[in-house]
Design a protein around this motif. Structure first.
Motif, mmCIF file in Angstrom:
data_model
loop_
_atom_site.group_PDB
_atom_site.id
_atom_site.type_symbol
_atom_site.label_atom_id
_atom_site.label_comp_id
_atom_site.label_asym_id
_atom_site.label_seq_id
_atom_site.Cartn_x
_atom_site.Cartn_y
_atom_site.Cartn_z
ATOM 1 N N SER A 207 0.844 -1.196 0.000
ATOM 2 C CA SER A 207 0.000 0.000 0.000
ATOM 3 C C SER A 207 0.879 1.246 0.000
ATOM 4 O O SER A 207 2.069 1.200 0.337
ATOM 5 C CB SER A 207 -0.879 0.011 1.249
ATOM 6 O OG SER A 207 -0.087 0.176 2.422
ATOM 7 N N GLU A 208 0.303 2.359 -0.391
ATOM 8 C CA GLU A 208 1.050 3.616 -0.371
ATOM 9 C C GLU A 208 1.475 3.968 1.051
ATOM 10 O O GLU A 208 2.579 4.497 1.268
ATOM 11 C CB GLU A 208 0.196 4.746 -0.958
ATOM 12 C CG GLU A 208 -0.048 4.618 -2.457
ATOM 13 C CD GLU A 208 1.243 4.612 -3.257
ATOM 14 O OE1 GLU A 208 2.132 5.443 -2.958
ATOM 15 O OE2 GLU A 208 1.370 3.773 -4.172
ATOM 16 N N LYS A 209 0.620 3.658 2.016
ATOM 17 C CA LYS A 209 0.978 3.938 3.411
ATOM 18 C C LYS A 209 2.207 3.138 3.823
ATOM 19 O O LYS A 209 3.142 3.674 4.438
ATOM 20 C CB LYS A 209 -0.189 3.605 4.336
ATOM 21 C CG LYS A 209 0.104 3.876 5.815
ATOM 22 C CD LYS A 209 -1.039 3.455 6.711
ATOM 23 C CE LYS A 209 -2.213 4.391 6.588
ATOM 24 N NZ LYS A 209 -3.275 4.088 7.612
ATOM 25 N N ASP A 312 -2.677 -0.245 6.232
ATOM 26 C CA ASP A 312 -3.473 -0.274 5.007
ATOM 27 C C ASP A 312 -3.134 -1.492 4.136
ATOM 28 O O ASP A 312 -3.188 -1.427 2.907
ATOM 29 C CB ASP A 312 -3.278 1.016 4.206
ATOM 30 C CG ASP A 312 -4.399 1.241 3.188
ATOM 31 O OD1 ASP A 312 -5.492 0.679 3.382
ATOM 32 O OD2 ASP A 312 -4.174 1.963 2.205
ATOM 33 N N MET A 313 -2.827 -2.626 4.792
ATOM 34 C CA MET A 313 -2.507 -3.854 4.063
ATOM 35 C C MET A 313 -3.804 -4.615 3.771
ATOM 36 O O MET A 313 -3.970 -5.786 4.112
ATOM 37 C CB MET A 313 -1.501 -4.683 4.850
ATOM 38 C CG MET A 313 -0.152 -3.991 4.989
ATOM 39 S SD MET A 313 1.006 -4.774 6.153
ATOM 40 C CE MET A 313 1.349 -6.322 5.331
ATOM 41 N N GLU A 315 -5.281 -5.420 0.784
ATOM 42 C CA GLU A 315 -5.263 -6.457 -0.255
ATOM 43 C C GLU A 315 -4.689 -7.760 0.277
ATOM 44 O O GLU A 315 -5.186 -8.841 -0.045
ATOM 45 C CB GLU A 315 -4.478 -5.974 -1.476
ATOM 46 C CG GLU A 315 -5.151 -4.830 -2.214
ATOM 47 C CD GLU A 315 -6.609 -5.136 -2.553
ATOM 48 O OE1 GLU A 315 -6.875 -6.217 -3.148
ATOM 49 O OE2 GLU A 315 -7.476 -4.314 -2.216
#
Length: 376
Positions: A207-209, A312-313, A315
């Motif tokens: 994730s971008e985070k 924000d993992m 997926e």
């Protein structure tokens, strides 16, 4: 490429091993991927009887010229435990024939995941009889085991002293099996880490985070460094499906020194972010909530929630959550929506979490349908 002594086996393995579970396209692609791995310095190929045509593709590589380097390469294959010696004996012979090999450097009993599997090992007429015969006949040089088991089962299998190595899950984002790594170290066993970039968080698609938290490094690099900075760990599976998939790990495989000051600072920052992001809803993975009457794997469900909320993992969470109820002993437990609000877990939770509420929240966040293991 760095190399490490694989415990009491005395094999000097590259710190990355070529895992062959993901050879899905063709024999030509598989052979080119194997040759690329050898060119880069990888000297350990890991396969399994249950990985589709993987053993057949390894055999194709040896027939294509790899046999000339046999004396400096190591091959592991894995076969699930069988209730009788005859079945195991035949399967070992089949694997040798498929791989075009005279012997297996490292043979793993594949998926010692339950107490029942442990009992199978104790049967004097069971699969271990055939394995020992193969060792005596020099068809197998070393015997280890792979496992997706609960920690208590892994520790018990290690304590049998039947094995010289263990293939297990252990990552920055899942350190539950650290006591097993330590016990294996104390017994001078080889320690092989299963799928660190995939099962370790699907960090090849971060994730971008997560990318921001790891900057200026990548999540793959930091997870590799977390593992390779630990001298108890000997080799990591690199499941490349194509020759070009090695590049993301090259920076780490020449750096197995202790963590740098900057790397330690980033890990500390990630941990603070994890704690602050979850606040009072953080499951500490103590496992006191089990057993669940509905067979929900509460700690693992909430671990996926922890990662989805804090880093924000999402997926990765969806990918693993879909497996619940569909992967048997390889990934046990039911999904969170099976909760009946019985309250059985509540008094056992030291954090006093509202577990039924968090299970429903996890299901709402992560459920997108059913999934299965790659070769099921």
């Amino acid at each position: 490429m760095r190399y490490r002594r694989f415990g009491k086996t005395e094999m000097l393995l590259s710190v990355f091993s070529l895992g062959t579970m993901r050879y899905l396209e063709s024999e030509e692609n598989a052979v080119s991927t194997i040759f690329k791995a050898i060119e880069l310095g990888i000297n350990h190929i890991e396969t399994a009887k249950g990985y589709g045509k993987s053993e057949q593709f390894v055999g194709a590589a040896f027939r294509a010229g790899l046999e000339k380097q046999r004396d400096r390469l190591y091959v592991t294959t894995k076969i699930v435990p069988t209730p009788d010696a005859d079945t195991m004996r035949q399967q070992i012979e089949d694997s040798l024939q498929k791989m075009n090999l005279d012997y297996i450097d490292n043979f793993d009993l594949h998926g010692i995941n339950t107490w029942e599997h442990l009992e199978m090992l104790k049967n004097p007429q069971g699969c271990m009889k055939a394995v020992q015969e193969a060792v005596d006949q020099k068809l197998i040089r070393h015997v280890g085991f792979s496992t997706h088991a609960p920690l208590e089962v892994i520790l018990a299998v290690i304590q049998t002293d039947l094995f010289t190595s263990v293939n297990l899950h252990y990552y920055y984002f899942n350190q539950r099996n650290e006591p097993a790594v330590q016990l294996a170290h104390e017994k001078d066993m080889g320690v092989f880490i299963i799928s660190p970039s995939d099962k370790g968080g699907m960090i090849y698609k971060p994730s971008e985070k997560l990318k921001g938290l790891c900057y200026p490094f990548t999540p793959i690099y930091l997870n590799d460094r977390f593992l390779l900075s630990d001298p108890r760990v000997h080799t990591l599976s690199l499941g490349a499906a194509h020759p070009q998939e090695f590049v993301d790990h090259q920076e780490a495989w020449d750096n197995d020194t202790p963590l740098s000051e900057l790397e330690n600072e980033i890990f500390a920052c990630m941990h603070r972010h994890y704690i602050e992001g979850l606040r009072s809803d953080r499951c500490s993975q103590c496992y006191a909530c089990l057993p669940c009457p509905e067979e929900i794997n509460i700690p693992e469900v909430l671990r996926l929630r922890n990662l989805a909320v804090a880093h924000d993992m999402v997926e990765f969470g969806k990918y693993r959550y879909a497996m619940f109820g569909n992967a048997g002993h390889w990934f046990p437990g039911e999904k969170g929506d099976r909760c009946t609000d019985c309250g059985d877990c509540l008094p056992r939770c030291p954090e006093k979490l509202d577990i039924p509420k968090l299970l429903r929240d996890t299901h709402d966040r992560l459920y997108e349908g059913e999934g299965k293991r790659l070769w099921d």
